[in-house]
Design a protein around this motif. Structure first.
Motif, PDB file in Angstrom:
ATOM      1  N   THR A  99      52.763  54.022   1.593  1.00  0.00           N
ATOM      2  CA  THR A  99      53.433  54.201   0.311  1.00  0.00           C
ATOM      3  C   THR A  99      54.890  53.822   0.521  1.00  0.00           C
ATOM      4  O   THR A  99      55.542  54.301   1.450  1.00  0.00           O
TER       5      THR A  99
ATOM      6  N   ARG B 250      58.782  53.638  -0.784  1.00  0.00           N
ATOM      7  CA  ARG B 250      59.814  54.111  -1.716  1.00  0.00           C
ATOM      8  C   ARG B 250      60.593  52.871  -2.115  1.00  0.00           C
ATOM      9  O   ARG B 250      60.999  52.078  -1.251  1.00  0.00           O
TER      10      ARG B 250
ATOM     11  N   GLU C 123      58.043  54.772  -6.392  1.00  0.00           N
ATOM     12  CA  GLU C 123      57.254  54.475  -5.213  1.00  0.00           C
ATOM     13  C   GLU C 123      56.065  53.604  -5.598  1.00  0.00           C
ATOM     14  O   GLU C 123      55.618  53.604  -6.744  1.00  0.00           O
ATOM     15  N   LEU C 124      55.612  52.848  -4.620  1.00  0.00           N
ATOM     16  CA  LEU C 124      54.404  52.043  -4.756  1.00  0.00           C
ATOM     17  C   LEU C 124      53.378  52.686  -3.834  1.00  0.00           C
ATOM     18  O   LEU C 124      53.593  52.757  -2.616  1.00  0.00           O
ATOM     19  N   ARG C 125      52.299  53.193  -4.442  1.00  0.00           N
ATOM     20  CA  ARG C 125      51.286  53.923  -3.673  1.00  0.00           C
ATOM     21  C   ARG C 125      50.590  52.991  -2.698  1.00  0.00           C
ATOM     22  O   ARG C 125      50.129  51.912  -3.058  1.00  0.00           O
ATOM     23  N   GLY C 126      50.505  53.430  -1.467  1.00  0.00           N
ATOM     24  CA  GLY C 126      49.878  52.651  -0.420  1.00  0.00           C
ATOM     25  C   GLY C 126      48.364  52.761  -0.444  1.00  0.00           C
ATOM     26  O   GLY C 126      47.773  53.329  -1.354  1.00  0.00           O
ATOM     27  N   GLY C 127      47.758  52.222   0.582  1.00  0.00           N
ATOM     28  CA  GLY C 127      46.309  52.241   0.716  1.00  0.00           C
ATOM     29  C   GLY C 127      45.827  50.933   1.302  1.00  0.00           C
ATOM     30  O   GLY C 127      46.587  50.168   1.893  1.00  0.00           O
TER      31      GLY C 127
ATOM     32  N   ARG D 140      45.127  49.982  -8.432  1.00  0.00           N
ATOM     33  CA  ARG D 140      46.553  50.074  -8.096  1.00  0.00           C
ATOM     34  C   ARG D 140      47.166  48.707  -8.386  1.00  0.00           C
ATOM     35  O   ARG D 140      46.444  47.720  -8.488  1.00  0.00           O
TER      36      ARG D 140
END
Length: 147
Positions: free
Chosen positions: A8, A10, A85-89, A124
């Motif tokens: 994720t 920031r 934030e950009l959600r990771g995964g 996403r």
């Protein structure tokens, strides 16, 4: 093509609402100018072009594009950029020559390739990722979220 687990991020970002395309360039330039003034660009910088909406389900005039810079946790908010934030995964990432023609072709081919590989998309945002080294060589990565 590579599959990567992205953390994720920031981010500090500038948003544009409207059809995706050439106008996104202006938003990215605005981000870069702001980041240069703030002295946030160096050899470790990661810049993102985030397509927040699916053009198949969102009217073009409502599509959101974020030009973003990955920032540290200790970065203090300022009056110019939004912070989020950009959600990771899990993402499948394609390295692409950063020219208008190559990018247009990549965006055309990517989803066909994902289907051929049997990969299932996740809900996403997709994004283009640029590192300093990639920018010097005129490349970027297109990152597509998968399950």
């Amino acid at each position: 093509m590579k599959i990567e687990t992205i953390p994720t991020y920031r981010i500090a970002y500038f948003r544009r609402v409207g059809p995706y395309g050439a106008a996104n360039y202006e938003t990215m330039q605005r981000l870069k100018e702001w980041a240069a003034v703030e002295r946030l660009l160096d050899d470790t910088s990661i810049i993102l072009g985030i397509s927040q909406d699916n053009v198949e389900t969102t009217e073009p005039q409502n599509c959101r594009y974020d030009a973003a810079l990955v920032i540290s946790e200790d970065f203090q908010k300022d009056d110019m950029a939004l912070i989020g934030e950009l959600r990771g995964g899990k993402y499948v990432c394609f390295t692409v020559l950063h020219t208008a023609e190559a990018m247009r072709q990549a965006w055309t081919d990517i989803f066909y390739e994902l289907s051929n590989q049997g990969l299932e998309l996740d809900n996403r945002p997709t994004f283009e990722r640029f590192t300093t080294d990639m920018l010097r060589e005129h490349y970027c990565e297109i990152c597509i979220p998968i399950k």
